[in-house]
Write a protein that holds these residues in place. Structure first.
Motif, PDB file in Angstrom:
ATOM      1  N   GLY A  46     -10.002  69.907  15.297  1.00  0.00           N
ATOM      2  CA  GLY A  46      -9.090  70.248  13.255  1.00  0.00           C
ATOM      3  C   GLY A  46     -10.041  69.345  12.281  1.00  0.00           C
ATOM      4  N   ASN A  47      -9.339  68.336  11.532  1.00  0.00           N
ATOM      5  CA  ASN A  47     -10.056  67.781  10.571  1.00  0.00           C
ATOM      6  C   ASN A  47     -10.339  66.140  11.328  1.00  0.00           C
ATOM      7  N   HIS A  48     -10.808  65.927  12.865  1.00  0.00           N
ATOM      8  CA  HIS A  48     -11.333  64.825  13.127  1.00  0.00           C
ATOM      9  C   HIS A  48     -12.897  65.256  13.771  1.00  0.00           C
ATOM     10  N   ILE A  49     -13.859  64.618  13.573  1.00  0.00           N
ATOM     11  CA  ILE A  49     -14.778  64.456  14.079  1.00  0.00           C
ATOM     12  C   ILE A  49     -15.188  63.241  15.100  1.00  0.00           C
ATOM     13  N   GLU A  50     -15.861  63.196  16.224  1.00  0.00           N
ATOM     14  CA  GLU A  50     -16.204  62.094  17.557  1.00  0.00           C
ATOM     15  C   GLU A  50     -17.838  62.460  17.143  1.00  0.00           C
ATOM     16  N   GLU A  62     -12.942  61.630   9.744  1.00  0.00           N
ATOM     17  CA  GLU A  62     -12.171  62.502   8.794  1.00  0.00           C
ATOM     18  C   GLU A  62     -12.408  62.971   7.905  1.00  0.00           C
ATOM     19  N   PHE A  63     -12.047  64.491   8.112  1.00  0.00           N
ATOM     20  CA  PHE A  63     -12.065  65.192   6.679  1.00  0.00           C
ATOM     21  C   PHE A  63     -10.773  66.019   6.177  1.00  0.00           C
ATOM     22  N   ILE A  64     -11.128  65.058   5.024  1.00  0.00           N
ATOM     23  CA  ILE A  64      -9.588  65.693   4.494  1.00  0.00           C
ATOM     24  C   ILE A  64      -9.623  65.684   3.032  1.00  0.00           C
ATOM     25  N   LEU A  68     -15.595  64.033   4.072  1.00  0.00           N
ATOM     26  CA  LEU A  68     -15.849  62.998   5.223  1.00  0.00           C
ATOM     27  C   LEU A  68     -15.632  61.278   5.005  1.00  0.00           C
ATOM     28  N   TYR A  69     -14.573  61.179   5.962  1.00  0.00           N
ATOM     29  CA  TYR A  69     -14.700  59.418   5.456  1.00  0.00           C
ATOM     30  C   TYR A  69     -15.341  59.024   6.684  1.00  0.00           C
ATOM     31  N   HIS A  70     -16.182  58.200   7.143  1.00  0.00           N
ATOM     32  CA  HIS A  70     -16.609  58.287   8.086  1.00  0.00           C
ATOM     33  C   HIS A  70     -17.059  56.405   8.220  1.00  0.00           C
ATOM     34  N   GLY A  72     -16.543  53.468   7.333  1.00  0.00           N
ATOM     35  CA  GLY A  72     -16.400  52.973   5.843  1.00  0.00           C
ATOM     36  C   GLY A  72     -17.134  53.674   4.808  1.00  0.00           C
ATOM     37  N   MET A  73     -17.828  55.058   5.273  1.00  0.00           N
ATOM     38  CA  MET A  73     -18.530  55.567   4.234  1.00  0.00           C
ATOM     39  C   MET A  73     -17.540  56.615   3.897  1.00  0.00           C
ATOM     40  N   VAL A  74     -17.881  57.142   2.009  1.00  0.00           N
ATOM     41  CA  VAL A  74     -17.415  58.839   1.977  1.00  0.00           C
ATOM     42  C   VAL A  74     -18.799  59.593   1.546  1.00  0.00           C
ATOM     43  N   LEU A  75     -18.436  61.031   2.509  1.00  0.00           N
ATOM     44  CA  LEU A  75     -19.850  61.672   2.658  1.00  0.00           C
ATOM     45  C   LEU A  75     -18.654  62.689   1.404  1.00  0.00           C
ATOM     46  N   TYR A  76     -19.965  63.586   1.154  1.00  0.00           N
ATOM     47  CA  TYR A  76     -19.589  64.402   0.296  1.00  0.00           C
ATOM     48  C   TYR A  76     -20.720  65.661   0.757  1.00  0.00           C
ATOM     49  N   ARG A  77     -20.422  66.756   1.077  1.00  0.00           N
ATOM     50  CA  ARG A  77     -20.610  68.418   1.259  1.00  0.00           C
ATOM     51  C   ARG A  77     -21.706  68.649  -0.081  1.00  0.00           C
ATOM     52  N   LYS A  78     -23.194  68.422   0.483  1.00  0.00           N
ATOM     53  CA  LYS A  78     -24.140  69.165   0.090  1.00  0.00           C
ATOM     54  C   LYS A  78     -24.428  70.790  -0.057  1.00  0.00           C
ATOM     55  N   GLU A  79     -23.837  71.311  -1.559  1.00  0.00           N
ATOM     56  CA  GLU A  79     -24.274  72.610  -1.061  1.00  0.00           C
ATOM     57  C   GLU A  79     -25.918  73.657  -0.861  1.00  0.00           C
TER      58      GLU A  79
END
Length: 79
Positions: A46-50, A62-64, A68-70, A72-79
């Motif tokens: 789903g939206n969960h990553i292990e 979690e992808f929200i 991507l919240y991982h 304590g970090m917030v990561l953004y998709r790089k196109e």
């Protein structure tokens, strides 16, 4: 998995942390100047990553709304 929307590069706003989610269920994480600081396998449900690092530790996230919240970090998709 090759066409999964989460495959690709995810980065923090400052570019310090970079997660490359590969189509073969592997990841490669760079931290600052240290390329391949962490490597291992991952699974998305789903939206969960292990994450299972090759050294033995685990993490998740979690992808929200395209972010991507991982660990304590917030990561953004790089196109």
């Amino acid at each position: 998995m090759a066409n999964h929307t989460y495959v690709g590069m995810w980065v923090t706003k400052d570019g310090r942390v970079r997660h490359q989610l590969l189509a073969n269920h592997r990841y490669d994480e760079a931290r600052g100047e240290r390329e391949s600081a962490y490597q291992g396998r991952y699974q998305v449900t789903g939206n969960h990553i292990e994450y299972w690092d090759d050294t033995g530790f685990t993490a998740d996230g979690e992808f929200i709304d395209g972010v991507l919240y991982h660990a304590g970090m917030v990561l953004y998709r790089k196109e």
